[in-house]
Design an enzyme around this catalytic site. Structure first.
Site, mmCIF file in Angstrom:
data_model
loop_
_atom_site.group_PDB
_atom_site.id
_atom_site.type_symbol
_atom_site.label_atom_id
_atom_site.label_comp_id
_atom_site.label_asym_id
_atom_site.label_seq_id
_atom_site.Cartn_x
_atom_site.Cartn_y
_atom_site.Cartn_z
ATOM 1 N N LYS A 22 0.763 -1.221 -0.016
ATOM 2 C CA LYS A 22 0.023 -0.084 0.223
ATOM 3 C C LYS A 22 0.874 1.315 0.055
ATOM 4 O O LYS A 22 0.518 2.316 -0.732
ATOM 5 C CB LYS A 22 -0.965 0.067 1.118
ATOM 6 C CG LYS A 22 -1.475 1.388 1.496
ATOM 7 C CD LYS A 22 -2.332 1.460 2.613
ATOM 8 C CE LYS A 22 -1.559 1.643 4.203
ATOM 9 N NZ LYS A 22 -1.331 3.120 4.133
ATOM 10 N N ASN A 23 2.053 1.196 1.038
ATOM 11 C CA ASN A 23 2.692 2.558 1.077
ATOM 12 C C ASN A 23 3.685 2.632 -0.109
ATOM 13 O O ASN A 23 4.335 3.806 -0.203
ATOM 14 C CB ASN A 23 3.417 2.553 2.467
ATOM 15 C CG ASN A 23 2.160 2.482 3.408
ATOM 16 O OD1 ASN A 23 1.362 2.915 3.136
ATOM 17 N ND2 ASN A 23 2.856 2.203 4.702
ATOM 18 N N ARG A 93 -6.084 9.542 3.777
ATOM 19 C CA ARG A 93 -5.128 10.075 4.629
ATOM 20 C C ARG A 93 -4.141 10.716 3.951
ATOM 21 O O ARG A 93 -3.812 11.724 3.990
ATOM 22 C CB ARG A 93 -5.027 9.067 5.677
ATOM 23 C CG ARG A 93 -4.940 9.597 6.885
ATOM 24 C CD ARG A 93 -4.337 10.829 7.413
ATOM 25 N NE ARG A 93 -3.021 10.862 6.932
ATOM 26 C CZ ARG A 93 -2.388 11.882 6.573
ATOM 27 N NH1 ARG A 93 -2.875 12.902 6.646
ATOM 28 N NH2 ARG A 93 -1.152 11.830 6.319
ATOM 29 N N CYS A 117 -5.555 12.309 11.474
ATOM 30 C CA CYS A 117 -6.076 11.080 11.650
ATOM 31 C C CYS A 117 -5.988 10.226 13.101
ATOM 32 O O CYS A 117 -5.534 10.899 13.815
ATOM 33 C CB CYS A 117 -5.312 9.954 10.513
ATOM 34 S SG CYS A 117 -3.848 9.531 11.360
ATOM 35 N N ARG A 122 -1.282 15.162 11.613
ATOM 36 C CA ARG A 122 -0.522 14.706 10.555
ATOM 37 C C ARG A 122 0.088 15.926 9.616
ATOM 38 O O ARG A 122 -0.421 16.524 8.686
ATOM 39 C CB ARG A 122 -1.217 13.967 9.325
ATOM 40 C CG ARG A 122 -1.724 12.468 10.053
ATOM 41 C CD ARG A 122 -0.612 11.529 10.556
ATOM 42 N NE ARG A 122 -0.045 10.994 9.575
ATOM 43 C CZ ARG A 122 -0.441 9.630 9.158
ATOM 44 N NH1 ARG A 122 -1.648 9.046 9.446
ATOM 45 N NH2 ARG A 122 0.351 9.056 8.084
ATOM 46 N N ILE A 124 2.239 18.848 7.963
ATOM 47 C CA ILE A 124 2.933 18.773 6.348
ATOM 48 C C ILE A 124 3.789 19.935 6.299
ATOM 49 O O ILE A 124 4.382 20.352 5.244
ATOM 50 C CB ILE A 124 1.980 18.917 5.235
ATOM 51 C CG1 ILE A 124 1.008 19.984 5.339
ATOM 52 C CG2 ILE A 124 1.073 17.568 5.238
ATOM 53 C CD1 ILE A 124 0.201 20.582 4.254
ATOM 54 N N LEU A 126 7.055 19.881 6.692
ATOM 55 C CA LEU A 126 8.355 19.428 6.049
ATOM 56 C C LEU A 126 8.139 19.507 4.489
ATOM 57 O O LEU A 126 9.156 19.893 3.560
ATOM 58 C CB LEU A 126 8.657 18.092 6.530
ATOM 59 C CG LEU A 126 9.196 18.273 7.887
ATOM 60 C CD1 LEU A 126 9.525 16.551 8.576
ATOM 61 C CD2 LEU A 126 10.432 19.033 8.342
ATOM 62 N N ASP A 306 4.428 0.527 11.528
ATOM 63 C CA ASP A 306 3.215 0.011 11.265
ATOM 64 C C ASP A 306 3.011 -1.494 11.645
ATOM 65 O O ASP A 306 2.021 -2.074 11.629
ATOM 66 C CB ASP A 306 3.294 0.062 9.690
ATOM 67 C CG ASP A 306 2.975 1.610 9.204
ATOM 68 O OD1 ASP A 306 3.490 1.605 7.898
ATOM 69 O OD2 ASP A 306 2.629 2.368 9.938
ATOM 70 N N ARG A 398 -8.659 -0.345 3.856
ATOM 71 C CA ARG A 398 -7.734 0.708 3.436
ATOM 72 C C ARG A 398 -6.533 -0.072 3.046
ATOM 73 O O ARG A 398 -5.739 0.301 2.073
ATOM 74 C CB ARG A 398 -7.323 1.657 4.444
ATOM 75 C CG ARG A 398 -8.469 2.638 4.539
ATOM 76 C CD ARG A 398 -8.007 3.993 5.503
ATOM 77 N NE ARG A 398 -6.803 4.352 5.053
ATOM 78 C CZ ARG A 398 -5.770 4.460 5.874
ATOM 79 N NH1 ARG A 398 -5.854 4.394 7.198
ATOM 80 N NH2 ARG A 398 -4.572 4.994 5.446
HETATM 81 C C1 EPZ Z 1 3.857 7.081 5.597
HETATM 82 O O1 EPZ Z 1 3.161 8.239 6.398
HETATM 83 C C2 EPZ Z 1 2.954 5.920 5.542
HETATM 84 N N1 EPZ Z 1 1.908 5.953 4.925
HETATM 85 C C3 EPZ Z 1 2.528 5.506 7.237
HETATM 86 O O2 EPZ Z 1 1.860 4.203 7.061
HETATM 87 C C4 EPZ Z 1 3.830 4.968 8.040
HETATM 88 O O3 EPZ Z 1 3.398 4.900 9.255
HETATM 89 C C5 EPZ Z 1 4.607 6.243 7.875
HETATM 90 O O4 EPZ Z 1 5.230 6.817 6.387
HETATM 91 C C6 EPZ Z 1 6.023 6.243 8.790
HETATM 92 O O5 EPZ Z 1 6.840 5.112 8.159
HETATM 93 C C7 EPZ Z 1 2.124 5.873 3.512
HETATM 94 O O6 EPZ Z 1 3.138 5.852 2.963
HETATM 95 C C8 EPZ Z 1 0.875 6.406 2.664
HETATM 96 P P1 EPZ Z 1 5.755 10.668 7.925
HETATM 97 P P2 EPZ Z 1 3.628 9.565 6.345
HETATM 98 O O7 EPZ Z 1 5.788 11.688 6.997
HETATM 99 O O8 EPZ Z 1 4.371 9.915 5.144
HETATM 100 C C9 EPZ Z 1 5.885 13.697 11.375
HETATM 101 C C10 EPZ Z 1 0.107 2.648 7.683
HETATM 102 O O9 EPZ Z 1 -0.374 2.152 8.741
HETATM 103 N N2 EPZ Z 1 5.768 14.819 10.312
HETATM 104 O O10 EPZ Z 1 7.117 9.729 7.845
HETATM 105 O O11 EPZ Z 1 2.480 10.263 6.786
HETATM 106 C C11 EPZ Z 1 4.573 13.090 11.627
HETATM 107 O O12 EPZ Z 1 3.647 13.793 12.318
HETATM 108 C C12 EPZ Z 1 0.513 4.392 7.389
HETATM 109 O O13 EPZ Z 1 0.224 2.181 6.316
HETATM 110 C C13 EPZ Z 1 6.143 16.206 10.506
HETATM 111 O O14 EPZ Z 1 6.391 16.412 11.621
HETATM 112 O O15 EPZ Z 1 4.449 9.534 7.369
HETATM 113 C C14 EPZ Z 1 4.897 11.588 12.266
HETATM 114 O O16 EPZ Z 1 5.034 12.030 13.469
HETATM 115 C C15 EPZ Z 1 0.273 5.006 8.580
HETATM 116 N N3 EPZ Z 1 5.878 16.821 9.615
HETATM 117 C C16 EPZ Z 1 6.156 11.409 11.546
HETATM 118 O O17 EPZ Z 1 6.651 12.722 10.846
HETATM 119 C C17 EPZ Z 1 5.625 16.663 8.277
HETATM 120 O O18 EPZ Z 1 5.658 17.492 7.323
HETATM 121 C C18 EPZ Z 1 6.205 10.521 10.618
HETATM 122 O O19 EPZ Z 1 5.517 10.812 9.435
HETATM 123 C C19 EPZ Z 1 5.719 15.488 7.876
HETATM 124 C C20 EPZ Z 1 5.613 14.293 8.944
#
Ligand code: EPZ
Length: 454
Positions: A22-23, A93, A117, A122, A124, A126, A306, A398
């Site tokens: 999925k990811n 999401r 979520c 969540r 953004i 960065l 995950d 999902r």
């Molecule tokens: C991806 O989410 C995955 N989703 C998530 O899988 C996975 O848990 C996560 O990466 C970590 O590996 C998809 O790929 C669709 P992040 P993402 O940006 O990209 C913080 C599942 O169950 N952050 O690495 O949203 C954020 O709040 C899902 O399959 C910022 O602070 O994860 C979090 O605490 C859940 N600012 C941490 O980083 C930002 O701009 C990790 O988020 C972006 C993120």
């Protein structure tokens, strides 16, 4: 609304194939907006994939299934939209993953903000700070982000203060068609990122590692591409956890072993025997698992956040006290109170969960709280005595491709029931299998709508 009925207490035995990740598929579907034609194979059948497909079609792409239902053909040559409304962005999401592709294609985007979520906010920031460095003007409005670029995106030297997967993916996609070179430092290194890089390079992008950073030499255009999605390491960890929790013995095929490097030692610590060859893994679980001394989640190559909930589910019946620490998301424990309905003994301290293994779990009526928490409830139900019922299954749809079929293939007893046909009370969870199956249910689908109380 469907309800999943699971008869627990039966060890899982058998073989199953792991689906595309999925990811991995979601960022690739976004990047497909930059290619005239993209054939994407091993696409898992997930509601998040259908949501991404609806976004692509809203943007003017033609999307069809080709030789198999898990092969999507995307023709983006006729795409003309740069807006993703809340009605579509809210369905998925991670819809923010379309931002980089919209900016690379059109130099502008209007995308609804992803809702928070169940895992916590969540943010953004960065994504936004990196894109601003590439020359994007971003206005945060009520109805989302209004983005525009004078001319084209410009290459930039970007250092992420946290290895965000989504931010890395957005910046990679945007930089592939930017003017000049972009270097990314502090980026995420998940296998799904390598999958996206492979997809983009096969389509004509120029992305390569240089020391500890990623270099993206912007090109004019991308061309047609045919690409197969990498296997889902989290799906693999989920079914390995189910086999471990039920004292079973399974083999998973079509996996990518290196992607599970941080997960497999945990199953060995719990007393499971593992045998691996090329793209297969066999797990044989002891009658009772040992506990997990201490496990903390981290960005790749650390233990994946995950996989935390599925492994925690396996620890509920383990011998001894296990400790889990979630360091990626704010909250990954929404499912714990559902575990407690089954008699599990879990004590929370902030982002740390302490699990004291119990001798048995009671079957119960359970409600999915999020994707991985829902999968954890399925695992706990498979390990519990009696028949459990799980609803709010939209969370599971999902991210798991036909989970009931995989569980049945591994010998698990699972039925899908339309909740309109049954009222589930205390009594039902103690039914014996024969009573239950006399009510007209065989493995998988209800033969008839039963009247009244099940
Ligand atoms: C991806 O989410 C995955 N989703 C998530 O899988 C996975 O848990 C996560 O990466 C970590 O590996 C998809 O790929 C669709 P992040 P993402 O940006 O990209 C913080 C599942 O169950 N952050 O690495 O949203 C954020 O709040 C899902 O399959 C910022 O602070 O994860 C979090 O605490 C859940 N600012 C941490 O980083 C930002 O701009 C990790 O988020 C972006 C993120």
């Amino acid at each position: 609304m469907n309800v999943m009925a699971i008869e627990g207490g039966l060890p899982l035995y058998g073989e199953a194939e792991v689906h595309g990740a999925k990811n991995a598929v979601l960022p690739v579907l976004s990047a497909a907006l930059l290619c005239p034609k993209a054939t994407i194979r091993s696409c898992p059948l997930l509601s998040d994939v259908w949501a991404a497909r609806r976004i692509l079609e809203h943007l003017g792409c033609r999307v069809s299934t080709a030789d198999s239902e898990r092969t999507l053909q995307i023709n983006a040559s006729s795409a003309n939209g740069y807006g993703v409304p809340e009605s579509l962005a809210g369905e998925m999401r991670s819809s923010i993953i379309f931002l980089g592709a919209l900016l690379a294609r059109w130099g502008k985007a209007h995308i609804a903000l992803p809702g928070g979520c169940r895992l916590g906010p969540r943010p953004i920031d960065l994504h936004i700070s990196g894109l601003r460095q590439m020359g994007v003007r971003i206005i945060e409005q009520e109805d989302g982000l209004l983005c525009s670029v004078d001319g084209t995106l410009k290459g930039a030297d970007i250092c992420l203060k946290y290895p965000s997967v989504g931010a890395t993916e957005n910046l990679l996609i945007a930089a592939s068609l930017a003017k000049g070179i972009t270097t990314l430092r502090g980026m995420a290194m998940e296998p799904e990122i390598d999958g996206l890089i492979d997809f983009l390079n096969r389509a004509g992008a120029r992305i390569y590692h240089k020391g500890d950073c990623l270099c993206i030499e912007g090109v004019e255009l991308l061309h047609d591409v045919d690409y197969t999605i990498i296997p889902d390491r989290i799906e693999a960890a989920t079914y390995l956890s189910a086999a471990a929790a039920t004292g079973g013995e399974i083999t998973l095929k079509k996996i990518c072993l290196p992607h599970l490097a941080s997960v497999l030692p945990v199953f060995e610590e719990m007393g499971c025997m593992l045998k691996t060859k090329q793209d297969e893994i066999s797990l044989s679980a002891p009658k009772r698992l040992s506990h997990v001394r201490s496990l903390s989640t981290a960005p790749y190559p650390g233990f994946p956040t995950d996989a935390l909930a599925p492994v925690m589910a396996a620890s509920l019946l383990a011998d001894g006290a296990s400790r889990f620490e979630e360091l990626v998301f704010q909250s990954r424990y929404l499912h714990v109170n559902q575990f407690e309905k089954m008699g599990a003994n879990v004590h929370m301290e902030g982002r740390t969960a302490f699990v004291d293994g119990v001798p048995f779990l009671r079957s119960a009526r359970l409600h999915c709280t999020d994707l991985r928490g829902g999968a954890a409830l399925v695992i706990a139900a498979l390990a519990a005595k009696g028949v459990s019922f799980i609803d709010e299954l939209q969370h599971i749809y999902r991210g798991y491709d036909d989970m009931p079929a995989v569980i049945r293939q591994l010998g698990g007893k699972v039925w899908m029931i339309s909740s309109g046909s049954i009222r589930i009370g205390k009594r039902e969870t103690n039914r014996k299998k024969e009573e239950f199956s006399n009510l007209g249910y065989t493995a998988g689908i209800p033969l008839t709508q039963t009247q009244g109380v099940l």
